[in-house]
Design a protein around this motif. Structure first.
Motif, PDB file in Angstrom:
ATOM      1  N   ALA A 162     -14.284   5.416  -6.516  1.00 56.20           N
ATOM      2  CA  ALA A 162     -15.142   6.372  -5.812  1.00 56.20           C
ATOM      3  C   ALA A 162     -15.926   7.238  -6.783  1.00 56.20           C
ATOM      4  CB  ALA A 162     -14.277   7.261  -4.919  1.00 56.20           C
ATOM      5  N   GLU A 163     -15.372   7.454  -7.973  1.00 58.72           N
ATOM      6  CA  GLU A 163     -15.985   8.410  -8.901  1.00 58.72           C
ATOM      7  C   GLU A 163     -17.306   7.926  -9.478  1.00 58.72           C
ATOM      8  OE1 GLU A 163     -12.871   7.324  -9.019  1.00 58.72           O
ATOM      9  OE2 GLU A 163     -11.623   9.084  -8.618  1.00 58.72           O
ATOM     10  N   ALA A 191     -13.570   5.120  -0.121  1.00 62.57           N
ATOM     11  CA  ALA A 191     -12.105   5.197   0.043  1.00 62.57           C
ATOM     12  C   ALA A 191     -11.762   4.880   1.493  1.00 62.57           C
ATOM     13  CB  ALA A 191     -11.560   6.557  -0.392  1.00 62.57           C
ATOM     14  N   ALA A 192     -12.333   3.782   1.953  1.00 58.42           N
ATOM     15  CA  ALA A 192     -12.275   3.405   3.371  1.00 58.42           C
ATOM     16  C   ALA A 192     -10.872   3.043   3.823  1.00 58.42           C
ATOM     17  CB  ALA A 192     -13.205   2.217   3.612  1.00 58.42           C
ATOM     18  N   GLY A 193     -10.009   2.672   2.885  1.00 62.69           N
ATOM     19  CA  GLY A 193      -8.657   2.286   3.270  1.00 62.69           C
ATOM     20  C   GLY A 193      -8.683   1.099   4.215  1.00 62.69           C
ATOM     21  N   ASP A 235     -13.229   0.742  -1.563  1.00 63.84           N
ATOM     22  CA  ASP A 235     -11.908   1.332  -1.860  1.00 63.84           C
ATOM     23  C   ASP A 235     -11.361   0.745  -3.155  1.00 63.84           C
ATOM     24  OD1 ASP A 235      -9.742   2.938   0.123  1.00 63.84           O
ATOM     25  OD2 ASP A 235      -8.791   1.785  -1.480  1.00 63.84           O
ATOM     26  N   LEU A 236     -10.411   1.496  -3.703  1.00 66.12           N
ATOM     27  CA  LEU A 236      -9.667   1.092  -4.899  1.00 66.12           C
ATOM     28  C   LEU A 236      -8.685  -0.035  -4.602  1.00 66.12           C
ATOM     29  CD1 LEU A 236      -9.197   2.412  -7.734  1.00 66.12           C
ATOM     30  CD2 LEU A 236      -7.554   3.914  -6.641  1.00 66.12           C
ATOM     31  N   MET A 254      -5.501  -2.413   1.046  1.00 67.38           N
ATOM     32  CA  MET A 254      -6.063  -1.640   2.164  1.00 67.38           C
ATOM     33  C   MET A 254      -7.310  -2.348   2.703  1.00 67.38           C
ATOM     34  SD  MET A 254      -4.148   1.129   2.650  1.00 67.38           S
ATOM     35  CE  MET A 254      -4.854   2.709   3.111  1.00 67.38           C
ATOM     36  N   THR A 288      -2.267   5.078  -7.963  1.00 66.94           N
ATOM     37  CA  THR A 288      -2.752   5.252  -6.586  1.00 66.94           C
ATOM     38  C   THR A 288      -3.026   3.893  -5.942  1.00 66.94           C
ATOM     39  OG1 THR A 288      -3.727   7.364  -7.207  1.00 66.94           O
ATOM     40  CG2 THR A 288      -4.553   6.359  -5.196  1.00 66.94           C
ATOM     41  N   PHE A 332      -1.131   2.478  -2.607  1.00 69.14           N
ATOM     42  CA  PHE A 332      -1.796   2.114  -1.339  1.00 69.14           C
ATOM     43  C   PHE A 332      -1.723   0.612  -1.068  1.00 69.14           C
ATOM     44  CE2 PHE A 332      -3.504   6.420  -1.443  1.00 69.14           C
ATOM     45  CZ  PHE A 332      -3.261   6.780  -0.129  1.00 69.14           C
ATOM     46  N   TYR A 384      -7.082  12.323  -3.658  1.00 69.33           N
ATOM     47  CA  TYR A 384      -6.615  11.316  -4.613  1.00 69.33           C
ATOM     48  C   TYR A 384      -7.603  11.083  -5.762  1.00 69.33           C
ATOM     49  CZ  TYR A 384      -2.977  10.109  -1.328  1.00 69.33           C
ATOM     50  OH  TYR A 384      -1.891  10.171  -0.513  1.00 69.33           O
ATOM     51  N   TYR A 430       0.050   1.314   7.063  1.00 70.48           N
ATOM     52  CA  TYR A 430      -0.692   2.565   6.861  1.00 70.48           C
ATOM     53  C   TYR A 430      -1.205   3.178   8.173  1.00 70.48           C
ATOM     54  CZ  TYR A 430      -4.465   5.778   5.860  1.00 70.48           C
ATOM     55  OH  TYR A 430      -5.265   6.883   5.857  1.00 70.48           O
ATOM     56  N   GLY A 478     -13.605  -0.796  -5.783  1.00 76.69           N
ATOM     57  CA  GLY A 478     -14.113  -0.050  -6.935  1.00 76.69           C
ATOM     58  C   GLY A 478     -13.645   1.384  -6.914  1.00 76.69           C
ATOM     59  N   CYS A 510     -13.204   9.965   4.279  1.00 76.77           N
ATOM     60  CA  CYS A 510     -12.247  10.646   5.164  1.00 76.77           C
ATOM     61  C   CYS A 510     -10.844  10.594   4.567  1.00 76.77           C
ATOM     62  CB  CYS A 510     -12.257   9.921   6.518  1.00 76.77           C
ATOM     63  SG  CYS A 510     -11.272  10.718   7.775  1.00 76.77           S
ATOM     64  N   SER A 511     -10.219  11.754   4.479  1.00 76.54           N
ATOM     65  CA  SER A 511      -8.792  11.795   4.168  1.00 76.54           C
ATOM     66  C   SER A 511      -8.465  11.179   2.803  1.00 76.54           C
ATOM     67  CB  SER A 511      -8.053  11.020   5.274  1.00 76.54           C
ATOM     68  OG  SER A 511      -6.710  11.301   5.285  1.00 76.54           O
TER      69      SER A 511
HETATM   70  C1  LIG Z   1      -5.130   8.396   2.753  1.00 76.87           C
HETATM   71  S1  LIG Z   1      -6.087   6.936   2.491  1.00 76.87           S
HETATM   72  C2  LIG Z   1      -7.505   7.203   3.560  1.00 76.87           C
HETATM   73  C3  LIG Z   1      -8.111   5.905   4.039  1.00 76.87           C
HETATM   74  C4  LIG Z   1      -9.207   6.050   5.089  1.00 76.87           C
HETATM   75  N1  LIG Z   1     -10.381   6.716   4.576  1.00 76.87           N
HETATM   76  C5  LIG Z   1      -8.704   6.755   6.329  1.00 76.87           C
HETATM   77  O1  LIG Z   1      -9.358   7.713   6.758  1.00 76.87           O
HETATM   78  O2  LIG Z   1      -7.681   6.329   6.885  1.00 76.87           O
HETATM   79  C6  LIG Z   1      -6.794   7.211   0.882  1.00 76.87           C
HETATM   80  C7  LIG Z   1      -7.563   6.013   0.358  1.00 76.87           C
HETATM   81  O3  LIG Z   1      -8.253   6.424  -0.817  1.00 76.87           O
HETATM   82  C8  LIG Z   1      -8.271   5.320  -1.713  1.00 76.87           C
HETATM   83  N2  LIG Z   1      -8.524   5.856  -3.058  1.00 76.87           N
HETATM   84  C9  LIG Z   1      -7.758   6.738  -3.728  1.00 76.87           C
HETATM   85  N3  LIG Z   1      -8.308   7.023  -4.913  1.00 76.87           N
HETATM   86  C10 LIG Z   1      -9.456   6.309  -4.985  1.00 76.87           C
HETATM   87  C11 LIG Z   1     -10.473   6.198  -5.966  1.00 76.87           C
HETATM   88  N4  LIG Z   1     -10.413   6.880  -7.091  1.00 76.87           N
HETATM   89  N5  LIG Z   1     -11.505   5.374  -5.710  1.00 76.87           N
HETATM   90  C12 LIG Z   1     -11.576   4.677  -4.552  1.00 76.87           C
HETATM   91  N6  LIG Z   1     -10.639   4.745  -3.589  1.00 76.87           N
HETATM   92  C13 LIG Z   1      -9.593   5.563  -3.793  1.00 76.87           C
HETATM   93  C14 LIG Z   1      -6.891   4.704  -1.539  1.00 76.87           C
HETATM   94  O4  LIG Z   1      -6.819   3.395  -2.036  1.00 76.87           O
HETATM   95  C15 LIG Z   1      -6.699   4.825  -0.031  1.00 76.87           C
HETATM   96  O5  LIG Z   1      -7.130   3.674   0.633  1.00 76.87           O
END
Ligand SMILES: C[S@@+](CC[C@H](N)C(=O)[O-])C[C@H]1O[C@@H](n2cnc3c(N)ncnc32)[C@H](O)[C@@H]1O
Length: 296
Positions: free
Chosen positions: A118-119, A58-60, A89-90, A94, A19, A23, A140, A30, A116, A135-136
């Motif tokens: 999210a879990e 997961a701010a992206g 975010d991971l 992003m 993942t 990203f 993942y 994105y 880092g 959000c969104s």
């Molecule tokens: C679809 S994007 C959404 C980004 C943002 N929140 C938005 O609304 O546009 C999903 C995001 O979740 C992050 N992500 C996925 N798995 C994750 C995890 N286990 N821990 C932290 N971030 C994670 C990804 O790196 C990515 O930036």
């Protein structure tokens, strides 16, 4: 409803790494009106308190975090404390886009990024944030209840956790892909190869249970129906766009003949849904969910 199956072949860490790589690669391109709309809706329903401490999980590229920073800054211009925003975010790729946008918008003094998982939100202190958003992104996570528990842990008593996710039957491309895999491989093997990742928020009742399970109260769900009709040709092309996604790792590992059979089944399913207007209904039911942390 099934969700991604982890095992010795694909562990949770493997999946997170896939993942992250996905990203990182997607980061420069994105941003989209679709994701901005979801973030704007979440903030409109549950705005951060003036002067508050905000965390976006997961701010992206920062759709929510930057919107929150703008709201805090405009409150500060009317005399509130400046507040602060952490974008977590991971994916470093992003977060780099988010940081650049924060600097360009003049939010750098109140904006910080943390990389880092999210879990666990490891390294973020307990009971600190007034408003915690996600959000969104839940689809993942390798363990959604753990992520919601971590969000509740870092929320201050009286503060809230606000999540956006989609119903389990949203996104016809994903629904058709899951059906195509099952058609070719059978239900059991197919479910292991590809499953829809929205089980944790399949419906409003699941959303409420998720937040209550993390000890949050006054849980509320606002549904926003974004269902639209999409050109069938566009959906056929969407198959190739979905493939690099981490959910497709087992599908991508199948031999070429089986992959071709799955793709042909997918196209057949989409064609079967095509209406007289040449379009297919793409159900997109967005849930904006909030829960408050009890004061100690
Ligand atoms: C679809 S994007 C959404 C980004 C943002 N929140 C938005 O609304 O546009 C999903 C995001 O979740 C992050 N992500 C996925 N798995 C994750 C995890 N286990 N821990 C932290 N971030 C994670 C990804 O790196 C990515 O930036």
């Amino acid at each position: 409803m099934a969700t991604f199956v982890f095992d010795d072949d694909i562990t949770r860490d493997d999946f997170r790494e896939l993942t992250r790589v996905y990203f990182d690669a997607r980061a420069p391109a994105y941003n989209s009106p679709f994701h901005q709309r979801l973030a704007d809706d979440l903030l409109r329903h549950y705005p951060p308190p003036p002067g508050g401490a905000v965390l976006d999980i997961a701010a992206g590229t920062g759709a929510v975090a930057l919107g929150a920073a703008a709201m805090l800054s405009s409150a500060a211009a009317s005399g509130a404390r400046p507040g602060r925003v952490v974008a977590h975010d991971l994916s470093a790729g992003m977060l780099a886009v988010a940081s650049a946008a924060a600097a360009a918008g003049g939010y750098a003094p109140i904006f910080r990024t943390v990389q880092g998982h999210a879990e666990d939100l490891g390294g973020l202190p307990d009971a600190t944030y007034d408003a915690v958003y996600c959000c969104s992104a839940l689809a993942y996570f390798v363990c959604v209840p753990a992520a919601v528990a971590a969000a509740a842990r870092v929320t201050r008593g009286g503060g809230f956790v606000a999540l956006q996710s989609f119903s389990g039957d949203s996104f016809v491309a994903g629904v058709a892909m899951a059906a195509a895999v099952r058609r070719v491989l059978g239900a059991a093997a197919g479910g292991r190869v590809f499953s829809l990742p929205l089980a944790a928020t399949a419906g409003p009742a699941e959303c409420v249970a998720l937040l209550r399970g993390a000890g949050l109260e006054r849980v509320r769900v606002v549904e926003v129906d974004l269902t639209r009709r999409v050109d069938a040709g566009e959906l056929t092309a969407a198959y190739a766009r979905l493939s690099p996604n981490s959910f497709c790792v087992r599908l991508n590992a199948l031999d070429a003949r089986t992959r071709a059979a799955v793709q042909a089944a997918y196209v057949g399913i989409i064609e079967g849904l095509r209406g007289a207007d040449g379009c297919v209904e793409d159900r997109q039911l967005s849930f904006n969910v909030v829960g408050y942390k009890p004061r100690a």
